[in-house]
Scaffold this active site. Sequence first.
Site, mmCIF file in Angstrom:
data_model
loop_
_atom_site.group_PDB
_atom_site.id
_atom_site.type_symbol
_atom_site.label_atom_id
_atom_site.label_comp_id
_atom_site.label_asym_id
_atom_site.label_seq_id
_atom_site.Cartn_x
_atom_site.Cartn_y
_atom_site.Cartn_z
ATOM 1 N N ASP A 150 -7.003 1.795 7.949
ATOM 2 C CA ASP A 150 -6.927 1.967 6.498
ATOM 3 C C ASP A 150 -6.289 0.747 5.835
ATOM 4 O OD1 ASP A 150 -8.156 4.362 6.459
ATOM 5 O OD2 ASP A 150 -6.312 5.570 6.299
ATOM 6 N N GLU B 155 0.831 -1.183 0.000
ATOM 7 C CA GLU B 155 0.000 0.000 0.000
ATOM 8 C C GLU B 155 0.883 1.256 0.000
ATOM 9 O OE1 GLU B 155 -1.574 0.130 3.877
ATOM 10 O OE2 GLU B 155 -2.477 2.099 3.654
ATOM 11 N N ASP C 47 -3.052 -0.573 10.424
ATOM 12 C CA ASP C 47 -4.099 0.309 10.958
ATOM 13 C C ASP C 47 -5.405 0.062 10.205
ATOM 14 O OD1 ASP C 47 -3.707 1.399 8.486
ATOM 15 O OD2 ASP C 47 -2.835 3.280 9.199
ATOM 16 N N ASP D 275 -0.333 -1.373 6.042
ATOM 17 C CA ASP D 275 -0.096 -0.846 7.384
ATOM 18 C C ASP D 275 -1.007 -1.536 8.392
ATOM 19 O OD1 ASP D 275 1.874 0.896 6.691
ATOM 20 O OD2 ASP D 275 0.535 2.628 6.448
#
Length: 641
Positions: free
Chosen positions: A509, A432, A507, A505
């Site tokens: 997102d 990403e 997180d 990541d």
Amino acid sequence: MSKQKRASDASYEASSIQVLEGLEAVRRRPAMYIGSTGPRGLHHLIWEAVDNSVDEAMAGFCTRIDVTLLPEDGVRVRDNGRGIPVDKHEKTGLPALTTVMTTLHAGGKFDSDAYQVSGGLHGVGISVVNALSTRTVVEVVRNGNLWEQSFAYGDPVAKLKKVKPMKRSGTQVTFWADPDIFEEGTEYSAKTVVTRLREMAFLTKGLEIRFRDERGDETFEETFRYAGGIVDFVKHLNASREPIHNQVAYFDHSDGEAEVEIALQWTAGYTESILSFANNINTHEGGTHEEGFRTALTRSINDFARARGLLKEKDKNLQGEDVREGLTAVISAKLRQPQFEGQTKTKLGNTEIRSFVQKAMNQALPEWFERHPGEGRKIIEKASSAARARDAARQARDLTRRKSLLESGGLPGKLSDCSSKDPELSEVFIVEGDSAGGSAKQARNSEFQAILPIRGKIINVEKNRLARVLQNTEIQSLITAIGTGIGDEMDITKARYHRIIILTDADVDGAHIRTLLLTFFFRHMPEVIEHGYVYIAQPPLYSAKIGTKTTWIQNDEELDRFKAANTGRKMNIQRFKGLGEMNANELADTTMDPDSRTLLRVQLEERFSAEQTFSTLMGTDVEARRLFIQQNAKDVRFLDA
Ligand code: 0RA
């Protein structure tokens, strides 16, 4: 057939030798009669008993059926039909009731005027239930009296006896499945029973079916009765969907040989849900009745569209898949001698039914369109837009294919490929963001590790038609990089990497992007998941700083260990935020290097528990047919980041 041989009761001997052999065979090879001795077979006993009562309802003599699950795993099925006859049966010399209960294939009516459910897939008769139960009690009210006979392991324990005078009529069968036969237990699933009973009620307009579960501390009760029959069934299936016209279209046709009922309603969605039944048995594998339906549907809709000028002369015909987009339909055929074929014996084979259904539809559907021109217009618009989307999808696919041929080496520009050309050794990291892509590029072993950076969110394939999906540049890069193609044209042997590793990541997102990617694979390249090619990288969860030294920590246990090992020292522990926080060496060590990393392999959960497949496929369960992406439990950590 019984466990203890019956020696004394002379009255049963001569006339029932063949009968005895019949039921003995059932106990010896139960799976041959009820499919299995697992939960599915167990529930089969209930369907068998209920089918007999439904036959009585279909013949017009019964309006209500009560099904009760009793404590100790008993089942009681009661109906208000004519009652099983109690007079002497010509061939056996025994009461008809006794014959029905102890003779294989004598479960239904003795005449063959009616379409019977029993005699179909389940149709081995109530005697099979009797044979596989430790105890069965049959009570019949008929000709002003209550009659009763009990059985053990299929054997009468006493002769049929007249109990007392009683008004009305009906049949009640209570049985306790034999735990020696059903090795996985004799506990019924209320959900399975409820689903099938509801289905039966939909299929038998007006019939009242009551379910009671008396096994727990509190009795659960539910009543099913649908005056609208399969029209109500379609409404039920569409309850969570968005119909594009109000009236459910309904047709029926019968000619004495066969009978068909069809109900249709289109929704704004893209999925096609066609449920078909033959003699109330769900024909999961389709068959001739469905074929006739499809052919007539496509033709009638094209004819209507042309007649109304909704389709111009220059326009191509709408295709089957176009006219079925968003369609919810129930087809219920009744015929005298249904032939069930296919892997699970749920495909109707009777060839005469194809043209029967086709003719009925060709007659009725145009009439319905005439009477509902507004609805017809909406349906045509929907199908036309599906046709345009199909065209666009093909163009986009051609484009992707052409692009892949024209671009250098047929690969997307963003891809940093590995030097190995052996798919088995090669892996691609889908990373990403460009910056993380940069670190990954530095951290990789370029011999066998390729990097494909993905920018921002990729398109949600659940909410968009294929054409839109294929216009998405991120998706195009993915498809060309992986090399298999998609959908029907997918060829798994062309996979350029046998490890496709999603690196996002830790997180919310990142979790979202990962879900979008998995959904894409699941929908359009399911085989890469089935072959176990898709993985999720596990970047660390924490960073711990002591002095100037940073340690990357993979999970909570590791964190505990780290804290214990460094008690008393001043440390700064942070939840790891993004891949960008690590330098290339750290990223390699923690996440990418096969010697030190951990990967989660993405696996698919089983489509359906076997039991459900057979009997309870309906309602929202149609939706449940979709595979479930199941990841390792550890993965839940992404959610609370
Ligand atoms: C044979 C003949 C008749 C009815 C039945 C069987 C019958 C069987 C079952 C099993 C459960 N419920 C049932 N209800 C009826 C018809 C006899 C007549 O002509 O009256």
